[in-house]
Motif scaffolding. Structure first.
Motif, PDB file in Angstrom:
ATOM      1  N   VAL A 125      10.740  -3.813   0.709  1.00  0.00           N
ATOM      2  CA  VAL A 125      10.427  -2.631  -0.102  1.00  0.00           C
ATOM      3  C   VAL A 125      11.079  -2.779  -1.474  1.00  0.00           C
ATOM      4  O   VAL A 125      10.432  -2.591  -2.509  1.00  0.00           O
ATOM      5  CB  VAL A 125      10.915  -1.340   0.595  1.00  0.00           C
ATOM      6  N   ASN A 126      12.336  -3.168  -1.445  1.00  0.00           N
ATOM      7  CA  ASN A 126      13.075  -3.373  -2.687  1.00  0.00           C
ATOM      8  C   ASN A 126      12.367  -4.342  -3.621  1.00  0.00           C
ATOM      9  O   ASN A 126      12.177  -4.072  -4.804  1.00  0.00           O
ATOM     10  CB  ASN A 126      14.450  -3.969  -2.366  1.00  0.00           C
ATOM     11  N   THR A 153       0.834  -1.205   0.000  1.00  0.00           N
ATOM     12  CA  THR A 153       0.000   0.000   0.000  1.00  0.00           C
ATOM     13  C   THR A 153       0.861   1.244   0.000  1.00  0.00           C
ATOM     14  O   THR A 153       0.614   2.197  -0.747  1.00  0.00           O
ATOM     15  CB  THR A 153      -0.901   0.018   1.265  1.00  0.00           C
ATOM     16  N   MET A 154       1.883   1.203   0.846  1.00  0.00           N
ATOM     17  CA  MET A 154       2.779   2.367   0.941  1.00  0.00           C
ATOM     18  C   MET A 154       3.492   2.607  -0.383  1.00  0.00           C
ATOM     19  O   MET A 154       3.601   3.754  -0.832  1.00  0.00           O
ATOM     20  CB  MET A 154       3.809   2.133   2.033  1.00  0.00           C
ATOM     21  N   VAL A 155       3.971   1.536  -0.987  1.00  0.00           N
ATOM     22  CA  VAL A 155       4.673   1.657  -2.269  1.00  0.00           C
ATOM     23  C   VAL A 155       3.737   2.271  -3.307  1.00  0.00           C
ATOM     24  O   VAL A 155       4.113   3.210  -4.024  1.00  0.00           O
ATOM     25  CB  VAL A 155       5.190   0.281  -2.745  1.00  0.00           C
ATOM     26  N   ASP A 156       2.504   1.785  -3.342  1.00  0.00           N
ATOM     27  CA  ASP A 156       1.529   2.311  -4.300  1.00  0.00           C
ATOM     28  C   ASP A 156       1.324   3.800  -4.108  1.00  0.00           C
ATOM     29  O   ASP A 156       1.298   4.567  -5.071  1.00  0.00           O
ATOM     30  CB  ASP A 156       0.193   1.578  -4.143  1.00  0.00           C
ATOM     31  N   VAL A 170       9.879   5.635   0.017  1.00  0.00           N
ATOM     32  CA  VAL A 170       9.017   4.658   0.705  1.00  0.00           C
ATOM     33  C   VAL A 170       9.468   4.508   2.159  1.00  0.00           C
ATOM     34  O   VAL A 170       8.638   4.515   3.081  1.00  0.00           O
ATOM     35  CB  VAL A 170       9.047   3.279   0.000  1.00  0.00           C
ATOM     36  N   MET A 171      10.786   4.428   2.357  1.00  0.00           N
ATOM     37  CA  MET A 171      11.309   4.303   3.723  1.00  0.00           C
ATOM     38  C   MET A 171      10.912   5.518   4.553  1.00  0.00           C
ATOM     39  O   MET A 171      10.531   5.403   5.714  1.00  0.00           O
ATOM     40  CB  MET A 171      12.841   4.156   3.714  1.00  0.00           C
ATOM     41  N   GLN A 172      10.981   6.667   3.901  1.00  0.00           N
ATOM     42  CA  GLN A 172      10.593   7.898   4.558  1.00  0.00           C
ATOM     43  C   GLN A 172       9.130   7.838   4.983  1.00  0.00           C
ATOM     44  O   GLN A 172       8.771   8.168   6.114  1.00  0.00           O
ATOM     45  CB  GLN A 172      10.797   9.051   3.583  1.00  0.00           C
ATOM     46  N   ALA A 184       9.763   0.314   7.508  1.00  0.00           N
ATOM     47  CA  ALA A 184       9.511  -0.763   6.547  1.00  0.00           C
ATOM     48  C   ALA A 184      10.764  -1.623   6.379  1.00  0.00           C
ATOM     49  O   ALA A 184      11.882  -1.109   6.425  1.00  0.00           O
ATOM     50  CB  ALA A 184       9.099  -0.172   5.210  1.00  0.00           C
ATOM     51  N   ASN A 185      10.579  -2.894   6.207  1.00  0.00           N
ATOM     52  CA  ASN A 185      11.702  -3.803   5.958  1.00  0.00           C
ATOM     53  C   ASN A 185      12.294  -3.476   4.588  1.00  0.00           C
ATOM     54  O   ASN A 185      11.631  -3.656   3.568  1.00  0.00           O
ATOM     55  CB  ASN A 185      11.172  -5.240   5.999  1.00  0.00           C
TER      56      ASN A 185
END
Lengths: 482, 95
Positions: free
Chosen positions: A472-473, A423-426, A459-461, A467-468
């Motif tokens: 994420v990668n 969801t975060m990536v999106d 995304v990490m931000q 987030a792991n």
């Protein structure tokens, strides 16, 4: 002209006995002035010295550690000079028959090479008191608590040719005495002090130049600075056609200057003679053997074991074996995490940087080895990322609390729920279409990678670092390659 | 072996002993006499004899590493010429 530097060191090591070398006063550091100075330490008439068994044993341990012969019959002598912090008018020391004979210390240099530095001898002696020159209406104040503290003075041959070699030698001796446990090695309390003999000669010349002695340097850094300064001074003198005078010099670490203390010919006539108050010290061979049997692991053996059983590089193992406290700390963390590499990285990185910055010895670290191990275990089980771990480390340092409590309280648990990460990536991709376009359009592999990492960063931000990163990668990779 | 005035003055300085001008010839003579005696002893053949650090045929007894001394600072400083804040005060000496 090319000059070669020749350095010899005299190293004074305070031995970690409970009582003084010739009296039963305490040697504990930091007591009120003169509360640990008995009649003998004050040189009252009628007192007689009695030698401390433990000081002798510690000297034997040092001798065995540097492969030296132990003198079966050593002799104390009086070194005569006048100074108010030496009330007897002489220092009880050894000269003709020191307790430890010639030995050798192997050093490792920053470039990885090895060199053997010969030890001329090591002898037992007593420390002097302390003079305080401030604030007593033109008088000096004398504190004799330190008077009579046992010292072993280790005298090297002039075998060192650079400041790097001198520092490596000094550090190795520090490692040896702390490993043996014969000294706490705490330089801030004067437990180890260096006198540096320096001379120069044209490269290729065999005879030694005239040397000077810079006295009482109490840190590796000051020793290094004093050597640099002295070598420059001597080269300047000689190149100006002048001569180096044999003298004792003092280094002022605040001003980064040195000055002549006294010229040798005048004051160095110490008129040694055997001390009539002390009999020769006999050491039986079987006593030496029993001490040999109980010697703890020495730095070289420890370093080899760290390489063999923990798979560390030689450089890392050497650094961790620099002193006993660090080596012990490492072993606890390595065992409790079952990850020597991670333990080594954190101890030599984060922890030692912090300790250095705040001038704290590792033995007084606010984060214990077990606490650090616990933190590292949270990285290993993916509860937190390495980056968040640094944040937790900071809090542990400040508050001294348990890493799990901090992770819990500050809500730092790593997010590994792939649905939530997706969801975060999106969201990030939707908010930054330009970044996505630039990434997709990029042809150069290196630049493409950089642009990808920038999106990972976003995304990490968005996850506040929780987030792991691996996940994420992976998720981002999938999304962008569609 | 004779000893000269210069050497006597140097030894006196090292030992922090003040010699009056008129004492110097007498002290020089006394020490020269002692050195003559030493010279005489040195004529004895001592090859193969180990130097002796102590005339007693005994070795040093050692004591266990235990603190048994009490703090007696007040008593000691009571008889000191000058003390302040726990320190013994002495004429200022800076090298």
């Amino acid at each position: 002209m090319q000059w070669e530097t020749v350095i010899g060191l005299e190293v004074h090591v305070q031995l970690a006995t409970q009582s003084k070398i010739f009296s039963a006063s305490s040697t504990q550091f930091g007591a009120e002035p003169n509360t640990q100075a008995c009649a003998l330490d004050l040189a009252m008439p009628g007192t007689l010295p009695v030698l401390n068994q433990q000081a002798v044993n510690y000297a034997i341990m040092l001798g065995l550690a540097i492969n030296a012969d132990i003198n079966p019959l050593s002799v104390f002598e009086r070194k005569n000079y006048f100074y108010p912090d030496l009330p007897k008018g002489y220092q009880t020391s050894q000269l003709e028959e020191p307790i430890v004979g010639p030995g050798v210390v192997n050093i490792q240099l920053p470039d990885g090479s090895h060199k053997a530095i010969r030890i001329h001898h090591a002898h037992l002696e007593e420390d002097a008191g302390k003079s305080l020159h401030e604030d007593f209406h033109g008088m000096s104040g004398i504190d004799l608590n330190r008077a009579g503290t046992p010292l072993i003075e280790i005298v090297s041959e002039p075998d060192m040719r650079s400041k790097e070699e001198a520092v490596a030698f000094a550090k190795k001796l520090h490692a040896i005495v702390t490993c043996l446990g014969i000294s706490d090695g705490d330089m801030s309390q004067g437990s180890m002090r260096f006198d540096v003999n320096v001379s120069i000669r044209p490269k290729g010349e065999q005879t030694l130049g005239t040397r000077t002695e810079t006295k009482n340097l109490n840190s590796f850094r000051f020793m290094e600075e004093a050597i640099v300064l002295e070598v420059e001074r001597q080269i300047d003198l000689v190149e100006d056609g002048l001569k180096v005078k044999q003298e004792t010099r003092l280094y002022d670490s605040d001003k980064k200057q040195s000055r002549s203390m006294r010229s040798k010919e005048e004051a160095n006539d110490y008129r040694y003679f055997p001390c009539p108050d002390l009999l020769p010290v006999a050491i039986a061979q079987d006593h030496i053997e029993s001490i040999r049997q109980s010697l703890p692991e020495l730095p070289d053996a420890k370093q080899q074991r760290f390489i063999d059983s923990y798979g560390l590089s030689e450089a890392d193992a050497a650094q961790l074996c620099d002193d006993r406290a660090t080596a012990d700390y490492f072993e606890i963390v390595a065992k409790e995490t079952d990850d020597a590499r991670l333990a080594a990285n954190w101890i030599m990185g984060e922890l030692s940087a912090k300790l250095n910055r705040e001038s704290i010895a590792i033995s007084h670290s606010p984060i214990t080895a077990s606490q650090l191990a616990k933190l590292l275990l949270r990285i290993k089980d993916n509860t937190i990322s390495g980056k968040i771990a640094k944040q937790v480390f900071e809090s542990m340092w400040q508050e001294g609390s348990d890493p799990d409590d901090i992770i819990e309280k500050q809500g730092l648990k790593q997010l590994s729920d792939s649905g939530a990460i997706e969801t975060m990536v999106d969201e990030v991709l939707a908010q930054n279409p330009d970044m996505v376009d630039e990434y997709l359009a990029e042809q150069v592999e290196k630049k493409k990678k950089k642009k990808f990492n920038a999106i990972v960063g976003r995304v990490m931000q968005a996850s506040k670092g929780k987030a792991n990163p691996g996940q994420v990668n992976q998720i981002l990779q999938q999304k962008l390659s569609r | 072996m004779a000893i000269d005035r210069e050497e006597i003055e140097k030894i006196a300085t090292l030992a922090r002993i003040k010699l009056d001008e008129q004492q110097i010839p007498q002290v020089t003579q006394s020490i020269s006499d002692i050195l003559a005696l030493v010279d005489q002893m040195q004529s004895v053949d001592t090859d193969g004899v180990t130097a002796m650090a102590n005339p007693l045929d005994a070795t040093q007894r050692l004591r266990p590493d235990e603190v048994t001394e009490r703090d007696e600072r007040d008593a000691f400083q009571g008889i000191a010429p000058n003390a302040e804040s726990g320190l013994y005060l002495v004429p200022k000496v800076i090298e």
